[in-house]
Design a protein around this motif. Structure first.
Motif, short mmCIF file in Angstrom:
data_model
loop_
_atom_site.label_atom_id
_atom_site.label_comp_id
_atom_site.label_asym_id
_atom_site.label_seq_id
_atom_site.Cartn_x
_atom_site.Cartn_y
_atom_site.Cartn_z
N PHE A 249 -4.95 6.37 15.24
CA PHE A 249 -5.93 5.29 15.29
C PHE A 249 -5.36 4.06 14.60
O PHE A 249 -4.80 4.14 13.50
CB PHE A 249 -7.24 5.70 14.60
CG PHE A 249 -7.94 6.86 15.27
CD1 PHE A 249 -8.08 6.92 16.65
CD2 PHE A 249 -8.46 7.90 14.51
CE1 PHE A 249 -8.72 7.97 17.26
CE2 PHE A 249 -9.11 8.96 15.11
CZ PHE A 249 -9.24 9.00 16.50
N ASP A 250 -5.51 2.90 15.25
CA ASP A 250 -4.92 1.66 14.72
C ASP A 250 -5.40 1.37 13.30
O ASP A 250 -4.60 0.95 12.44
CB ASP A 250 -5.27 0.48 15.63
CG ASP A 250 -4.54 0.53 16.96
OD1 ASP A 250 -3.61 1.34 17.07
OD2 ASP A 250 -4.92 -0.23 17.87
N ARG A 251 -6.68 1.55 13.05
CA ARG A 251 -7.21 1.22 11.73
C ARG A 251 -6.61 2.12 10.65
O ARG A 251 -6.30 1.66 9.55
CB ARG A 251 -8.73 1.31 11.72
CG ARG A 251 -9.35 0.90 10.38
CD ARG A 251 -10.86 0.83 10.46
NE ARG A 251 -11.32 -0.22 11.33
CZ ARG A 251 -11.41 -1.51 10.99
NH1 ARG A 251 -11.03 -1.90 9.77
NH2 ARG A 251 -11.85 -2.40 11.84
N ALA B 257 -3.70 3.60 10.75
CA ALA B 257 -2.31 3.20 10.55
C ALA B 257 -2.21 1.95 9.69
O ALA B 257 -1.35 1.85 8.80
CB ALA B 257 -1.64 2.98 11.91
N MET B 258 -3.10 0.98 9.94
CA MET B 258 -3.09 -0.24 9.13
C MET B 258 -3.47 0.07 7.69
O MET B 258 -2.86 -0.45 6.74
CB MET B 258 -4.06 -1.26 9.73
CG MET B 258 -4.14 -2.59 8.96
SD MET B 258 -2.55 -3.46 8.90
CE MET B 258 -2.45 -4.06 10.61
N ARG B 259 -4.45 0.94 7.50
CA ARG B 259 -4.88 1.31 6.15
C ARG B 259 -3.75 2.01 5.40
O ARG B 259 -3.51 1.76 4.22
CB ARG B 259 -6.10 2.22 6.25
CG ARG B 259 -6.73 2.59 4.92
CD ARG B 259 -8.01 3.37 5.17
NE ARG B 259 -8.96 2.59 5.95
CZ ARG B 259 -9.90 3.11 6.75
NH1 ARG B 259 -9.99 4.43 6.87
NH2 ARG B 259 -10.73 2.33 7.39
N ARG B 260 -3.03 2.89 6.11
CA ARG B 260 -1.90 3.59 5.50
C ARG B 260 -0.81 2.61 5.08
O ARG B 260 -0.24 2.73 4.00
CB ARG B 260 -1.36 4.62 6.50
CG ARG B 260 -0.22 5.48 6.00
CD ARG B 260 -0.71 6.59 5.09
NE ARG B 260 -1.65 7.48 5.75
CZ ARG B 260 -1.29 8.57 6.46
NH1 ARG B 260 -0.01 8.86 6.60
NH2 ARG B 260 -2.20 9.33 7.00
N TRP B 261 -0.54 1.64 5.94
CA TRP B 261 0.49 0.64 5.61
C TRP B 261 0.08 -0.20 4.40
O TRP B 261 0.89 -0.43 3.50
CB TRP B 261 0.75 -0.27 6.81
CG TRP B 261 1.75 -1.34 6.51
CD1 TRP B 261 3.11 -1.23 6.49
CD2 TRP B 261 1.47 -2.70 6.15
NE1 TRP B 261 3.69 -2.42 6.15
CE2 TRP B 261 2.71 -3.35 5.93
CE3 TRP B 261 0.29 -3.44 5.99
CZ2 TRP B 261 2.81 -4.69 5.57
CZ3 TRP B 261 0.39 -4.77 5.63
CH2 TRP B 261 1.63 -5.38 5.42
N LEU B 262 -1.16 -0.63 4.37
CA LEU B 262 -1.63 -1.43 3.25
C LEU B 262 -1.55 -0.66 1.93
O LEU B 262 -1.26 -1.24 0.87
CB LEU B 262 -3.08 -1.88 3.49
CG LEU B 262 -3.27 -3.00 4.53
CD1 LEU B 262 -4.75 -3.14 4.89
CD2 LEU B 262 -2.72 -4.32 4.02
N ASN C 62 -10.05 10.06 9.38
CA ASN C 62 -9.58 8.94 8.56
C ASN C 62 -8.11 9.09 8.17
O ASN C 62 -7.53 8.17 7.57
CB ASN C 62 -10.44 8.81 7.30
CG ASN C 62 -11.83 8.31 7.61
OD1 ASN C 62 -12.05 7.59 8.58
ND2 ASN C 62 -12.80 8.72 6.80
N ALA C 63 -7.51 10.24 8.47
CA ALA C 63 -6.10 10.45 8.19
C ALA C 63 -5.25 10.49 9.46
O ALA C 63 -4.04 10.73 9.39
CB ALA C 63 -5.92 11.75 7.40
N ASN C 64 -5.88 10.25 10.60
CA ASN C 64 -5.18 10.31 11.89
C ASN C 64 -4.55 8.96 12.20
O ASN C 64 -5.23 8.02 12.61
CB ASN C 64 -6.15 10.72 12.99
CG ASN C 64 -5.47 10.95 14.32
OD1 ASN C 64 -4.29 10.63 14.50
ND2 ASN C 64 -6.20 11.51 15.27
N ALA D 125 -2.32 -8.94 14.58
CA ALA D 125 -1.22 -8.24 15.23
C ALA D 125 -1.38 -8.22 16.74
O ALA D 125 -0.40 -8.17 17.49
CB ALA D 125 -1.11 -6.82 14.69
N ARG D 126 -2.63 -8.26 17.21
CA ARG D 126 -2.89 -8.24 18.66
C ARG D 126 -2.88 -9.63 19.28
O ARG D 126 -3.06 -9.78 20.48
CB ARG D 126 -4.25 -7.59 18.93
CG ARG D 126 -4.35 -6.13 18.54
CD ARG D 126 -5.78 -5.64 18.63
NE ARG D 126 -5.94 -4.30 18.09
CZ ARG D 126 -7.11 -3.76 17.77
NH1 ARG D 126 -8.22 -4.47 17.94
NH2 ARG D 126 -7.18 -2.54 17.28
N GLY D 127 -2.72 -10.67 18.44
CA GLY D 127 -2.72 -12.03 18.97
C GLY D 127 -4.09 -12.57 19.27
O GLY D 127 -4.26 -13.39 20.17
#
Length: 314
Positions: free
Chosen positions: A190-192, A194-199, A185-187, A138-140
């Motif tokens: 943080f990019d990670r 957010a990605m974990r939540r999306w997955l 881990n629920a915030n 996502a960051r290229g």
């Protein structure tokens, strides 16, 4: 505490240690109290009896962290594993995630030396690898970034990269160990996270085991490019007085880029320009233009030249 784990998990963990070259050495195991690191502790306790030290880093960022570290100490005591609690000398400040990470690894390095441990084990797993790969995509990121989490980085080893999060939770559940729930881990700031939540919330076509293969292939490609760059640098980069000169003609763009970065770091080891800045500089040099990056003057042409620019007046 009597621990009985599935033989298939133990066999896979032993094989990972062998591939990493640390099956016969002392290991400092980083244990935060979450399910990932507790599973690492349980597996290592079975495979490395008498060669394991557990360490918990209390960053002192949450009021509960001291109690959590003591809970891990009790689990280690019940398992018969030596345990130490590490705390940073100075308060964590600035970017909390990056500052905490730097402090954590510095403490683990010193503890490994003090405990005569050749390696430091962390609990990164296959789901972490998938998250990292997608975040960097996502960051290229280029080849190096997309190579993801390395199984080995210096003395740090990650023997759980081929284990999924679900498998690590199963390992803890089979022993009846209660893990720590870190609220960070629920915030989703943080990019990670957010990605974990999306997955977790979508039907995505990204199985962790395939991401692991992709990251491994890209890591091999990254290592090959680094090897080629080392050889080319010996042939094409020279220094005359305070000027570094590089002949990068007739090379593929990626190798030109890597030689350029090699020259810049030779001039200033602390210089860390972003990818876009390197792209612009590479275009300038290939078109025989002069440009500045940091305090380094760069002159393009058949031979690139790099030297520290004199300080500005006033």
């Amino acid at each position: 505490m009597q621990v009985t784990l599935k033989p298939v998990f133990l066999d896979r963990f032993r094989a990972a240690l062998c591939r990493l070259g640390c099956a016969d050495d002392r290991l400092l195991c980083a244990v935060s109290g979450g399910p990932d690191s507790l599973a690492l502790l349980l597996l290592a306790q079975q495979i490395l009896p008498g060669k394991l030290v557990a360490a918990t880093v209390d960053h002192q960022l949450r009021s509960e962290s001291a109690d959590e570290a003591r809970d891990v100490a009790k689990i280690c005591h019940d398992l018969g594993v030596q345990h130490i609690i590490l705390t940073p000398e100075a308060k964590i400040a600035g970017n909390l995630q990056s500052s905490a990470r730097a402090a954590r690894y510095a403490l683990l390095e010193r503890a490994a030396d003090a405990q005569n441990c050749q390696h430091i084990g962390t609990a990164h797993h296959a789901d972490d690898q998938l998250e990292t790969l997608l975040m960097r995509l996502a960051r290229g990121s280029g080849v190096d970034g997309l190579s993801g989490i390395r199984a080995r980085n210096g003395r740090v080893v990650r023997p759980l990269l081929e284990f999924t999060k679900a498998e690590l939770i199963e390992i803890c559940s089979s022993v009846g160990i209660q893990s720590v729930n870190d609220p960070s881990n629920a915030n989703i700031d943080f990019d990670r996270v957010a990605m974990r939540r999306w997955l977790a919330s979508t039907q995505h076509p990204f199985p962790a085991n395939r991401a692991l293969r992709s990251a491994s292939a890209l890591a091999d490609a990254s290592d090959a490019l680094a090897w080629m760059t080392d050889n080319l640098a010996a042939q094409r980069i020279r220094q005359e007085n305070d000027v570094i000169i590089c002949n990068a003609s007739d090379l593929p763009s990626e190798l030109k880029r890597r030689l350029l970065i090699r020259c810049l770091r030779a001039m200033d080891a602390n210089l860390a320009p972003r990818g876009e800045a390197i792209d612009r500089l590479l275009t300038d040099l290939e078109n025989a233009r002069t440009a500045m990056i940091g305090n380094i003057k760069c002159i393009g042409g058949a031979d690139w030249q790099f030297f520290k620019a004199p300080p500005r007046r006033g």
